[in-house]
Design an enzyme around this catalytic site. Sequence first.
Site, PDB file in Angstrom:
ATOM      1  N   CYS A 166       2.748   2.565  -2.389  1.00 47.79           N
ATOM      2  CA  CYS A 166       4.076   2.465  -3.010  1.00 47.79           C
ATOM      3  C   CYS A 166       4.002   2.650  -4.530  1.00 47.79           C
ATOM      4  CB  CYS A 166       4.719   1.123  -2.687  1.00 47.79           C
ATOM      5  SG  CYS A 166       5.143   0.954  -0.958  1.00 47.79           S
ATOM      6  N   SER A 225       0.828  -1.213   0.000  1.00 47.22           N
ATOM      7  CA  SER A 225       0.000   0.000   0.000  1.00 47.22           C
ATOM      8  C   SER A 225       0.860   1.259   0.000  1.00 47.22           C
ATOM      9  CB  SER A 225      -0.889   0.011   1.231  1.00 47.22           C
ATOM     10  OG  SER A 225      -1.509  -1.232   1.363  1.00 47.22           O
ATOM     11  N   ALA A 267      -5.600  10.023   3.544  1.00 44.83           N
ATOM     12  CA  ALA A 267      -6.903  10.504   3.045  1.00 44.83           C
ATOM     13  C   ALA A 267      -7.141   9.912   1.664  1.00 44.83           C
ATOM     14  CB  ALA A 267      -6.892  12.021   2.981  1.00 44.83           C
TER      15      ALA A 267
HETATM   16  C1  SPV Z   1      -4.398  -0.829   0.940  1.00 45.33           C
HETATM   17  O1  SPV Z   1      -4.108  -0.350   2.044  1.00 45.33           O
HETATM   18  O2  SPV Z   1      -3.747  -1.742   0.423  1.00 45.33           O
HETATM   19  C2  SPV Z   1      -5.529  -0.299   0.184  1.00 45.33           C
HETATM   20  C3  SPV Z   1      -6.510   0.465   0.897  1.00 45.33           C
HETATM   21  O3  SPV Z   1      -5.682  -0.608  -0.955  1.00 45.33           O
HETATM   22  S1  SPV Z   1      -7.399  -0.534   1.934  1.00 45.33           S
HETATM   23  O4  SPV Z   1      -8.745  -0.606   1.432  1.00 45.33           O
HETATM   24  O5  SPV Z   1      -7.332   0.101   3.213  1.00 45.33           O
HETATM   25  O6  SPV Z   1      -6.825  -1.855   1.982  1.00 45.33           O
HETATM   26 MN    MN Z   2      -4.498  -2.353  -1.384  1.00 44.49          MN
END
Ligand code: SPV
Ligand code: MN
Length: 626
Positions: free
Chosen positions: A272, A270, A386
């Site tokens: 990156c 996430s 955000a």
């Molecule tokens: C991630 O954190 O890998 C995302 C957002 O894609 S979430 O929906 O929080 O997993």
């Molecule tokens: Mn993700």
Amino acid sequence: MTNNELLKEKCNPASYEKLMALRNTKLHEFVASYAELCNPNSIYVGTDAKEDRAYIRQQALKNGEEKSLAIKGHTIHFDGAQDQARDKAQTKYLLPHGADLTSVPNAIEKGPGIEEIRSILKDIMVGKEMYVLFFCLGPTGSEFSIPCVQLTDSSYVGHSEYILCRTGYEQFKEIGSSEAFFRYVHSAGDLENGVSKNVDKRRVYIDIEEDIVYSTNTQYAGNTVGLKKLSLRLAIQKASREGWLAEHMFLMAVHGPKGRKTYFSGAFPSACGKTSTAMLPGETIIGDDIAYLRKYKDALHGVNVECGIFGIIQDVNDKDDPVIWKVLSTPGQAIFSNVLVCDDNHPRWLGDGRPAPEKGINFSGQWHKGKKDADGKEIPSAHKNARYTISLYDLSNTDSELDNPHGVPVRGIIYGGRDSSILPPVQEAFNWEHGIITMGASLESETTAATLGKEGVRQINPMSNLDFLSIYLGTYINNNLQIVKGIEKPPRIFLVNYFQKDKEGNYLTAMEDKRVWIKWMELRVHGDVDAIKLPTGSIPEYEDLKRLFKEVLNKEYTEEDYLKQFSIRVLENCAKIARIKEFYTKHKKNVPDILFTILDEQKKRLERAHEEHGDSLFPPAFRHSQ
Ligand code: SPV
Ligand code: MN
């Protein structure tokens, strides 16, 4: 009271009829049992109809989970100050008594786990409405489809799902009495100013045997939206049983010479660069987060399980992201979360390319420049994590094959992490096994704001899927090795790094340079350019990059930059191999021997090169070594 009597009492006649039109006893039992436990005042059943979607949207405005912004159709949602990211610590797998609790990260015994979650859920919806909503993972009517039902008292969660996911009420009609569907039970719990109040009782518990995920006292979409990370955890288990892969991957088409379209998937931890890669100008996107991959004919085919983007908004600006910018600045459906809302009722966020705001409302309440939190730390105008929630159908660069029931043939797989000191911008694996082991299974990355906890800590995150693994890591690596069995030309595997820095801490590449790396990968898939074989993988020839930089970015690319970016640091690479081996020695169950063999071979290649060339391997010295 029978299930049907209970449902009749809680549903209005229209909702009752919608539920009963689905002739599925397991579904009715599921809804009734959680209606009894959570005890909502009423139940609303949503179908795929426009009016039902509109109802959920209106409820979000009515109950305060969302507020309208200046642009028509745009809303703001805040998560609580302590609820801004995925909560890994409170996300747990429930395993039956006697099961090996080390088989997945963060497992607990099911008996006590269920008892705990049931005590949290008891009467949690008193005074609220429970929404029963139907969705489908993957295109509907496809081999990839998995029907899902979401129970939630959060209209924000329902609204997000209606934007992010394909609706599934009709699919439920088609499956009849089948028991093969995923189930999610969510409650935001008590709300204060529209946000979950009891974060100490935040839990995400996954029952793999029952295909149920429970989520309580949280609203952050990564903890709540059933079809995102909650179903990924269930899907990994199902995929392992059935012989396919559920991956934390984007899917995109890279547009090559003469109108050629080549599909790539890519796994990045996430924050990156995953979404920004999938959204590269000139290319087309299928998905930015989760892909299912299956063998189809003689190729590996992929689908996006969703049809929307829950993307990080930081650094989205009109210059770098014109396509997203357009959706975020014109009427249409969009949810902004945890940004700053200014007096003019427009949202602002970090890196939006406009002068820094002075005041407004953000996740901390009324905000002004210089405001500090309880620890005396300055609160930024908007949270680093955000996000925006938008539909892929509203983007101008969405690929035509988004809903193809067979998916698209994946010809290249890209792994990428946040690595300031070891990896060059792009490398290609020597073959499938080498790529899976030294690139996917060895993915390392520095932590980011997308999960709670400290940022900038280097962690091993195989295929960027570690947070979601519901099977032994070794089994998962094996599944990846095996998936291309029988496919004559498996996808090529690449490793990228957009975060390489020099010793002074300056980035060695620009954000936009990824447009060049991806064009190079596309050419490699088709054998259109040569590469230089280094001990860790094959890298581009300088001349090819020089030409591509000119063509794609109209930039001069110097040999000096090339040598800085692509020289391989031997000692750092050897140290990394040692870390990876230690990691897999710890998670040893089912880890295939070939993993250690391939890592040892890589180490030997590096050591031999070290003897001959020293600490830094300059590409020109390897030019004719293949
Ligand atoms: C991630 O954190 O890998 C995302 C957002 O894609 S979430 O929906 O929080 O997993
Ligand atoms: Mn993700």
